[in-house]
Design a protein around this motif. Structure first.
Motif, PDB file in Angstrom:
ATOM      1  N   ILE A   1      15.877 -40.303  14.416  1.00 34.90           N
ATOM      2  CA  ILE A   1      14.613 -40.296  15.143  1.00 34.90           C
ATOM      3  C   ILE A   1      14.583 -39.002  15.928  1.00 34.90           C
ATOM      4  CG2 ILE A   1      13.236 -41.432  16.924  1.00 34.90           C
ATOM      5  CD1 ILE A   1      14.493 -44.073  15.976  1.00 34.90           C
ATOM      6  N   LEU A   2      13.521 -38.241  15.728  1.00 31.24           N
ATOM      7  CA  LEU A   2      13.415 -36.927  16.350  1.00 31.24           C
ATOM      8  C   LEU A   2      12.305 -36.923  17.382  1.00 31.24           C
ATOM      9  CD1 LEU A   2      13.645 -34.742  13.133  1.00 31.24           C
ATOM     10  CD2 LEU A   2      15.497 -35.532  14.601  1.00 31.24           C
ATOM     11  N   GLN A   3      12.637 -36.464  18.544  1.00 34.35           N
ATOM     12  CA  GLN A   3      11.654 -36.254  19.605  1.00 34.35           C
ATOM     13  C   GLN A   3      11.458 -34.749  19.701  1.00 34.35           C
ATOM     14  OE1 GLN A   3      12.861 -37.860  23.376  1.00 34.35           O
ATOM     15  NE2 GLN A   3      11.527 -36.485  24.490  1.00 34.35           N
ATOM     16  N   GLY A   4      10.211 -34.318  19.619  1.00 30.43           N
ATOM     17  CA  GLY A   4       9.957 -32.891  19.654  1.00 30.43           C
ATOM     18  C   GLY A   4       8.555 -32.581  20.116  1.00 30.43           C
ATOM     19  N   TRP A   5       8.172 -31.334  19.934  1.00 27.84           N
ATOM     20  CA  TRP A   5       6.847 -30.884  20.366  1.00 27.84           C
ATOM     21  C   TRP A   5       5.823 -31.250  19.306  1.00 27.84           C
ATOM     22  CZ3 TRP A   5      10.695 -26.773  20.318  1.00 27.84           C
ATOM     23  CH2 TRP A   5      11.345 -26.657  21.546  1.00 27.84           C
TER      24      TRP A   5
ATOM     25  N   ASN B   1      13.326 -27.580  31.760  1.00 28.94           N
ATOM     26  CA  ASN B   1      13.372 -28.828  32.530  1.00 28.94           C
ATOM     27  C   ASN B   1      14.226 -29.908  31.870  1.00 28.94           C
ATOM     28  OD1 ASN B   1      11.527 -27.672  34.387  1.00 28.94           O
ATOM     29  ND2 ASN B   1       9.854 -28.234  33.031  1.00 28.94           N
ATOM     30  N   ASN B   2      15.173 -29.499  31.016  1.00 29.34           N
ATOM     31  CA  ASN B   2      16.071 -30.446  30.349  1.00 29.34           C
ATOM     32  C   ASN B   2      15.305 -31.527  29.589  1.00 29.34           C
ATOM     33  OD1 ASN B   2      18.630 -31.239  29.589  1.00 29.34           O
ATOM     34  ND2 ASN B   2      18.860 -32.631  31.306  1.00 29.34           N
ATOM     35  N   GLY B   3      14.179 -31.141  28.986  1.00 29.66           N
ATOM     36  CA  GLY B   3      13.338 -32.103  28.272  1.00 29.66           C
ATOM     37  C   GLY B   3      13.699 -32.207  26.815  1.00 29.66           C
ATOM     38  N   SER B   4      12.699 -32.518  26.003  1.00 28.13           N
ATOM     39  CA  SER B   4      12.934 -32.647  24.575  1.00 28.13           C
ATOM     40  C   SER B   4      13.078 -31.255  23.973  1.00 28.13           C
ATOM     41  CB  SER B   4      11.776 -33.397  23.941  1.00 28.13           C
ATOM     42  OG  SER B   4      10.596 -32.647  23.983  1.00 28.13           O
ATOM     43  N   PRO B   5      13.369 -31.128  22.735  1.00 21.96           N
ATOM     44  CA  PRO B   5      13.600 -32.101  21.698  1.00 21.96           C
ATOM     45  C   PRO B   5      14.941 -32.824  21.841  1.00 21.96           C
ATOM     46  CG  PRO B   5      12.951 -29.995  20.746  1.00 21.96           C
ATOM     47  CD  PRO B   5      13.250 -29.771  22.183  1.00 21.96           C
ATOM     48  N   THR B   6      15.001 -33.982  21.212  1.00 22.95           N
ATOM     49  CA  THR B   6      16.201 -34.803  21.225  1.00 22.95           C
ATOM     50  C   THR B   6      16.380 -35.426  19.845  1.00 22.95           C
ATOM     51  OG1 THR B   6      15.771 -35.308  23.547  1.00 22.95           O
ATOM     52  CG2 THR B   6      17.379 -36.684  22.439  1.00 22.95           C
ATOM     53  N   VAL B   7      17.641 -35.562  19.434  1.00 28.30           N
ATOM     54  CA  VAL B   7      17.980 -36.198  18.170  1.00 28.30           C
ATOM     55  C   VAL B   7      18.637 -37.541  18.470  1.00 28.30           C
ATOM     56  CG1 VAL B   7      19.330 -36.033  16.045  1.00 28.30           C
ATOM     57  CG2 VAL B   7      18.445 -33.970  17.099  1.00 28.30           C
ATOM     58  N   TYR B   8      18.134 -38.598  17.836  1.00 31.59           N
ATOM     59  CA  TYR B   8      18.715 -39.937  17.952  1.00 31.59           C
ATOM     60  C   TYR B   8      19.119 -40.428  16.571  1.00 31.59           C
ATOM     61  CZ  TYR B   8      16.278 -40.050  22.466  1.00 31.59           C
ATOM     62  OH  TYR B   8      15.818 -39.765  23.730  1.00 31.59           O
ATOM     63  N   PHE B   9      20.064 -41.357  16.528  1.00 30.37           N
ATOM     64  CA  PHE B   9      20.440 -42.024  15.285  1.00 30.37           C
ATOM     65  C   PHE B   9      20.271 -43.520  15.484  1.00 30.37           C
ATOM     66  CE2 PHE B   9      23.561 -44.111  12.522  1.00 30.37           C
ATOM     67  CZ  PHE B   9      23.143 -43.628  11.292  1.00 30.37           C
ATOM     68  N   ASP B  10      19.582 -44.163  14.545  1.00 27.26           N
ATOM     69  CA  ASP B  10      19.369 -45.611  14.570  1.00 27.26           C
ATOM     70  C   ASP B  10      20.452 -46.243  13.699  1.00 27.26           C
ATOM     71  OD1 ASP B  10      18.557 -48.245  13.866  1.00 27.26           O
ATOM     72  OD2 ASP B  10      16.461 -47.734  14.185  1.00 27.26           O
ATOM     73  N   ASP B  11      21.376 -46.971  14.323  1.00 28.99           N
ATOM     74  CA  ASP B  11      22.499 -47.509  13.553  1.00 28.99           C
ATOM     75  C   ASP B  11      22.116 -48.677  12.648  1.00 28.99           C
ATOM     76  OD1 ASP B  11      22.298 -49.615  15.381  1.00 28.99           O
ATOM     77  OD2 ASP B  11      24.295 -49.311  16.232  1.00 28.99           O
TER      78      ASP B  11
ATOM     79  N   THR C   1      20.611 -50.247  17.842  1.00 26.58           N
ATOM     80  CA  THR C   1      20.995 -49.371  18.936  1.00 26.58           C
ATOM     81  C   THR C   1      20.671 -47.937  18.549  1.00 26.58           C
ATOM     82  OG1 THR C   1      22.798 -50.824  19.596  1.00 26.58           O
ATOM     83  CG2 THR C   1      22.902 -48.571  20.370  1.00 26.58           C
ATOM     84  N   LEU C   2      19.987 -47.239  19.426  1.00 29.49           N
ATOM     85  CA  LEU C   2      19.750 -45.810  19.231  1.00 29.49           C
ATOM     86  C   LEU C   2      20.869 -45.048  19.921  1.00 29.49           C
ATOM     87  CD1 LEU C   2      15.924 -45.360  19.826  1.00 29.49           C
ATOM     88  CD2 LEU C   2      17.143 -45.531  17.662  1.00 29.49           C
ATOM     89  N   HIS C   3      21.429 -44.094  19.215  1.00 31.61           N
ATOM     90  CA  HIS C   3      22.473 -43.234  19.771  1.00 31.61           C
ATOM     91  C   HIS C   3      21.878 -41.849  19.970  1.00 31.61           C
ATOM     92  CE1 HIS C   3      25.565 -46.216  18.723  1.00 31.61           C
ATOM     93  NE2 HIS C   3      24.822 -46.418  17.651  1.00 31.61           N
ATOM     94  N   ARG C   4      21.900 -41.362  21.192  1.00 31.85           N
ATOM     95  CA  ARG C   4      21.416 -39.999  21.435  1.00 31.85           C
ATOM     96  C   ARG C   4      22.505 -39.037  20.993  1.00 31.85           C
ATOM     97  NH1 ARG C   4      19.956 -37.801  27.280  1.00 31.85           N
ATOM     98  NH2 ARG C   4      22.145 -37.292  27.234  1.00 31.85           N
ATOM     99  N   LEU C   5      22.191 -38.233  19.992  1.00 32.22           N
ATOM    100  CA  LEU C   5      23.163 -37.295  19.440  1.00 32.22           C
ATOM    101  C   LEU C   5      23.136 -35.952  20.137  1.00 32.22           C
ATOM    102  CD1 LEU C   5      22.718 -38.025  15.630  1.00 32.22           C
ATOM    103  CD2 LEU C   5      24.301 -39.082  17.259  1.00 32.22           C
ATOM    104  N   GLY C   6      21.986 -35.572  20.660  1.00 32.81           N
ATOM    105  CA  GLY C   6      21.909 -34.299  21.353  1.00 32.81           C
ATOM    106  C   GLY C   6      20.519 -33.989  21.837  1.00 32.81           C
ATOM    107  N   LYS C   7      20.501 -33.258  22.932  1.00 33.73           N
ATOM    108  CA  LYS C   7      19.249 -32.816  23.547  1.00 33.73           C
ATOM    109  C   LYS C   7      19.263 -31.294  23.560  1.00 33.73           C
ATOM    110  CE  LYS C   7      17.125 -35.136  26.765  1.00 33.73           C
ATOM    111  NZ  LYS C   7      16.551 -35.690  27.967  1.00 33.73           N
ATOM    112  N   ASP C   8      18.127 -30.691  23.353  1.00 35.99           N
ATOM    113  CA  ASP C   8      18.011 -29.240  23.280  1.00 35.99           C
ATOM    114  C   ASP C   8      18.487 -28.601  24.576  1.00 35.99           C
ATOM    115  OD1 ASP C   8      17.329 -26.607  22.959  1.00 35.99           O
ATOM    116  OD2 ASP C   8      15.228 -26.985  22.508  1.00 35.99           O
ATOM    117  N   PRO C   9      19.591 -27.859  24.519  1.00 33.64           N
ATOM    118  CA  PRO C   9      20.104 -27.234  25.740  1.00 33.64           C
ATOM    119  C   PRO C   9      19.226 -26.098  26.255  1.00 33.64           C
ATOM    120  CG  PRO C   9      21.376 -26.514  23.853  1.00 33.64           C
ATOM    121  CD  PRO C   9      20.409 -27.564  23.362  1.00 33.64           C
ATOM    122  N   ASP C  10      18.336 -25.578  25.403  1.00 37.16           N
ATOM    123  CA  ASP C  10      17.472 -24.465  25.795  1.00 37.16           C
ATOM    124  C   ASP C  10      16.066 -24.900  26.173  1.00 37.16           C
ATOM    125  OD1 ASP C  10      19.563 -22.720  25.341  1.00 37.16           O
ATOM    126  OD2 ASP C  10      18.930 -22.280  23.288  1.00 37.16           O
TER     127      ASP C  10
END
Length: 72
Positions: free
Chosen positions: A30-34, A14-24, A2-11
């Motif tokens: 797992i990092l989503q970014g530019w 368009n409310n897009g990435s970056p996003t931080v996930y944790f793989d339990d 299960t991937l847990h979304r820990l947070g999405k870049d508030p700045d």
């Protein structure tokens, strides 16, 4: 797994990435970014074919449990 979304870049626009996930299952983040495409910066790194490089803003560190003292 299960991937847990820990947070999405508030700045991010368009409310897009970056996003931080944790793989339990693996205990890895797992990092989503530019995607880094700047040849000058890439030339300073030794990146294996099976890896990629992303840019991740410092302000996103707030979502890592090691920084916040939280559990996943």
């Amino acid at each position: 797994m299960t991937l847990h979304r820990l947070g999405k870049d508030p700045d991010s626009p368009n409310n897009g990435s970056p996003t931080v996930y944790f793989d339990d299952e693996t205990g890895h983040y797992i990092l989503q970014g530019w995607r880094v495409t700047d040849a000058e910066r890439l030339a300073q790194m030794n990146i294996p074919d099976h890896e990629t490089v992303i840019e991740f803003p410092r302000r996103m560190m707030q979502f890592f449990p090691e920084v916040t003292g939280d559990d996943v």
